[in-house]
Every structure is written in structure tokens, then in C-alpha cells.
Design a protein around this motif. Structure first.
Motif, mmCIF file in Angstrom:
data_model
loop_
_atom_site.group_PDB
_atom_site.id
_atom_site.type_symbol
_atom_site.label_atom_id
_atom_site.label_comp_id
_atom_site.label_asym_id
_atom_site.label_seq_id
_atom_site.Cartn_x
_atom_site.Cartn_y
_atom_site.Cartn_z
ATOM 1 N N GLY A 133 0.796 -1.203 0.000
ATOM 2 C CA GLY A 133 0.000 0.000 0.000
ATOM 3 C C GLY A 133 0.835 1.263 0.000
ATOM 4 N N ASN A 134 0.176 2.394 -0.206
ATOM 5 C CA ASN A 134 0.864 3.682 -0.161
ATOM 6 C C ASN A 134 1.337 3.989 1.254
ATOM 7 O OD1 ASN A 134 0.503 4.200 -2.898
ATOM 8 N ND2 ASN A 134 -1.514 5.100 -2.560
ATOM 9 N N ALA A 135 0.572 3.544 2.230
ATOM 10 C CA ALA A 135 1.009 3.724 3.609
ATOM 11 C C ALA A 135 2.166 2.768 3.878
ATOM 12 C CB ALA A 135 -0.144 3.441 4.564
ATOM 13 N N ARG A 136 3.128 3.243 4.611
ATOM 14 C CA ARG A 136 4.304 2.423 4.881
ATOM 15 C C ARG A 136 3.915 1.168 5.641
ATOM 16 N NH1 ARG A 136 7.974 3.008 9.055
ATOM 17 N NH2 ARG A 136 6.902 4.916 9.668
ATOM 18 N N ASN A 137 4.524 0.065 5.281
ATOM 19 C CA ASN A 137 4.349 -1.217 5.982
ATOM 20 C C ASN A 137 2.927 -1.757 5.932
ATOM 21 O OD1 ASN A 137 7.053 -1.274 6.573
ATOM 22 N ND2 ASN A 137 6.795 -0.292 8.576
ATOM 23 N N THR A 138 2.270 -1.586 4.789
ATOM 24 C CA THR A 138 0.987 -2.233 4.542
ATOM 25 C C THR A 138 1.121 -3.151 3.332
ATOM 26 O OG1 THR A 138 0.219 -0.403 3.161
ATOM 27 C CG2 THR A 138 -0.373 -0.332 5.491
ATOM 28 N N VAL A 139 0.394 -4.231 3.380
ATOM 29 C CA VAL A 139 0.409 -5.180 2.271
ATOM 30 C C VAL A 139 -0.987 -5.754 2.112
ATOM 31 C CG1 VAL A 139 1.078 -7.172 3.692
ATOM 32 C CG2 VAL A 139 1.663 -7.133 1.259
ATOM 33 N N TYR A 140 -1.341 -6.067 0.873
ATOM 34 C CA TYR A 140 -2.653 -6.594 0.563
ATOM 35 C C TYR A 140 -2.517 -7.900 -0.206
ATOM 36 C CZ TYR A 140 -3.777 -1.714 1.511
ATOM 37 O OH TYR A 140 -3.871 -0.481 2.103
ATOM 38 N N LEU A 141 -3.557 -8.707 -0.127
ATOM 39 C CA LEU A 141 -3.647 -9.912 -0.934
ATOM 40 C C LEU A 141 -5.048 -9.942 -1.534
ATOM 41 C CD1 LEU A 141 -2.101 -12.470 -1.820
ATOM 42 C CD2 LEU A 141 -3.349 -13.687 -0.021
ATOM 43 N N GLN A 142 -5.121 -9.696 -2.839
ATOM 44 C CA GLN A 142 -6.381 -9.786 -3.550
ATOM 45 C C GLN A 142 -6.541 -11.214 -4.029
ATOM 46 O OE1 GLN A 142 -8.844 -7.419 -4.097
ATOM 47 N NE2 GLN A 142 -10.002 -9.114 -4.961
ATOM 48 N N MET A 143 -7.613 -11.847 -3.562
ATOM 49 C CA MET A 143 -7.850 -13.255 -3.864
ATOM 50 C C MET A 143 -9.071 -13.348 -4.780
ATOM 51 S SD MET A 143 -7.436 -14.428 0.117
ATOM 52 C CE MET A 143 -7.776 -16.149 -0.202
ATOM 53 N N ASN A 144 -8.853 -13.786 -6.005
ATOM 54 C CA ASN A 144 -9.943 -13.951 -6.963
ATOM 55 C C ASN A 144 -10.092 -15.427 -7.323
ATOM 56 O OD1 ASN A 144 -10.261 -11.134 -7.062
ATOM 57 N ND2 ASN A 144 -8.827 -10.929 -8.759
ATOM 58 N N SER A 145 -11.257 -15.766 -7.848
ATOM 59 C CA SER A 145 -11.536 -17.148 -8.277
ATOM 60 C C SER A 145 -11.118 -18.136 -7.196
ATOM 61 C CB SER A 145 -10.798 -17.445 -9.588
ATOM 62 O OG SER A 145 -11.179 -16.541 -10.594
ATOM 63 N N VAL A 146 -11.528 -17.872 -5.970
ATOM 64 C CA VAL A 146 -11.096 -18.714 -4.860
ATOM 65 C C VAL A 146 -11.688 -20.111 -4.978
ATOM 66 C CG1 VAL A 146 -10.693 -16.774 -3.320
ATOM 67 C CG2 VAL A 146 -12.936 -17.876 -3.363
ATOM 68 N N LYS A 147 -10.965 -21.058 -4.392
ATOM 69 C CA LYS A 147 -11.345 -22.460 -4.422
ATOM 70 C C LYS A 147 -11.453 -22.969 -2.988
ATOM 71 C CE LYS A 147 -8.532 -23.093 -8.598
ATOM 72 N NZ LYS A 147 -7.400 -23.859 -9.191
ATOM 73 N N PRO A 148 -12.180 -24.063 -2.775
ATOM 74 C CA PRO A 148 -12.264 -24.618 -1.421
ATOM 75 C C PRO A 148 -10.887 -24.913 -0.833
ATOM 76 C CG PRO A 148 -13.950 -25.587 -2.805
ATOM 77 C CD PRO A 148 -13.103 -24.748 -3.699
ATOM 78 N N GLU A 149 -9.939 -25.290 -1.661
ATOM 79 C CA GLU A 149 -8.594 -25.584 -1.156
ATOM 80 C C GLU A 149 -7.826 -24.344 -0.724
ATOM 81 O OE1 GLU A 149 -9.943 -26.641 -4.057
ATOM 82 O OE2 GLU A 149 -8.442 -26.676 -5.671
ATOM 83 N N ASP A 150 -8.386 -23.167 -0.945
ATOM 84 C CA ASP A 150 -7.777 -21.941 -0.433
ATOM 85 C C ASP A 150 -8.169 -21.683 1.027
ATOM 86 O OD1 ASP A 150 -8.437 -20.390 -3.609
ATOM 87 O OD2 ASP A 150 -6.529 -21.208 -2.881
ATOM 88 N N THR A 151 -9.051 -22.504 1.557
ATOM 89 C CA THR A 151 -9.456 -22.365 2.953
ATOM 90 C C THR A 151 -8.259 -22.571 3.871
ATOM 91 O OG1 THR A 151 -11.723 -23.087 2.534
ATOM 92 C CG2 THR A 151 -10.888 -23.349 4.780
ATOM 93 N N ALA A 152 -8.006 -21.583 4.727
ATOM 94 C CA ALA A 152 -6.834 -21.644 5.610
ATOM 95 C C ALA A 152 -6.821 -20.408 6.506
ATOM 96 C CB ALA A 152 -5.541 -21.679 4.785
#
Length: 115
Positions: free
Chosen positions: A72-91
Motif C-alpha cells: 500500500g501507499n502507507a508504509r508497511n501495509t500489504v494486501y492480498l487480492q484473492m480472486n476465483s477462490v477455491k475450497p482448497e484456499d481455505t486456511a
């Protein structure tokens, strides 16, 4: 004291999207590397994606083309955009940050992919 706080987890249907956020605090320095790990029930923690400062972004094969990591623009921020998720992404998804050999972890955000 350095802290990483994740947000954005929850329940999503297969094929849907979700965005995880992580905000770091307690340091005046920028993390050299930020990343997302995940741990499914009964399995080892695995690296999902990492984004070093000025370096090459890494994605696990299982999420390539579906997930996008960004800082992100703010220092020390991070994002994870998750698309087309699958059941095996459960965690439980953990935010990770490192600087000068010191590693920090967030407490985790639960992501459940289910109809």
C-alpha cells in the motif's frame, strides 16, 4: 513493539473474491519484505506470495493468476487480492514481514471458501 494486524478474512463462495489487508506498526523502518503465508488444517504453513522492496514478486504455483499481492501507499501495509477462490484456499492466512534479519508475524485471518 512491532505488530502486524490482518483484516478482511471471512466466508466466501467458490469463485468469489476476497481482499486481505495487513498493517504494520511500531517501527519507523520500512520492512524489506512483506508476504502472506497460509496454513490449512492439518497441513504445514506455506508461502502464498511475497513482495520485497524493489525485488521480484513471488507467487506459489497454486495461486498464480488468481491472487495478487501489493504494498500500500502507507508504509508497511500489504494486501492480498484473492480472486476465483477455491475450497482448497481455505486456511488461516498470516501476514509476514522482515527487516534486517528480524521476522514478524501477524496473528492470522481465517478464510473459508465454501458454498
Amino acid at each position: 513493539q512491532v505488530q502486524l494486524v490482518e483484516s478482511g478474512g471471512g466466508l466466501v463462495q467458490p469463485g468469489g473474491s476476497l481482499r486481505l489487508s495487513c498493517a504494520g506498526s511500531g517501527t519507523i523502518f520500512s520492512f524489506n519484505v512483506m508476504a502472506w503465508y497460509r496454513q490449512a488444517a492439518g497441513k504445514a504453513r506455506e508461502l502464498v506470495a511475497s513482495i520485497p522492496s524493489g525485488g521480484i514478486i513471488y507467487y506459489a504455483d497454486s495461486v498464480k493468476g488468481r491472487f495478487t499481492i501489493s504494498r500500500g501507499n502507507a508504509r508497511n501495509t500489504v494486501y492480498l487480492q484473492m480472486n476465483s477462490v477455491k475450497p482448497e484456499d481455505t486456511a488461516v492466512y498470516y501476514c509476514y514481514a522482515a527487516n534486517v534479519g528480524i521476522v514478524y508475524w501477524g496473528k492470522g485471518a481465517v478464510v473459508t471458501v465454501s458454498s
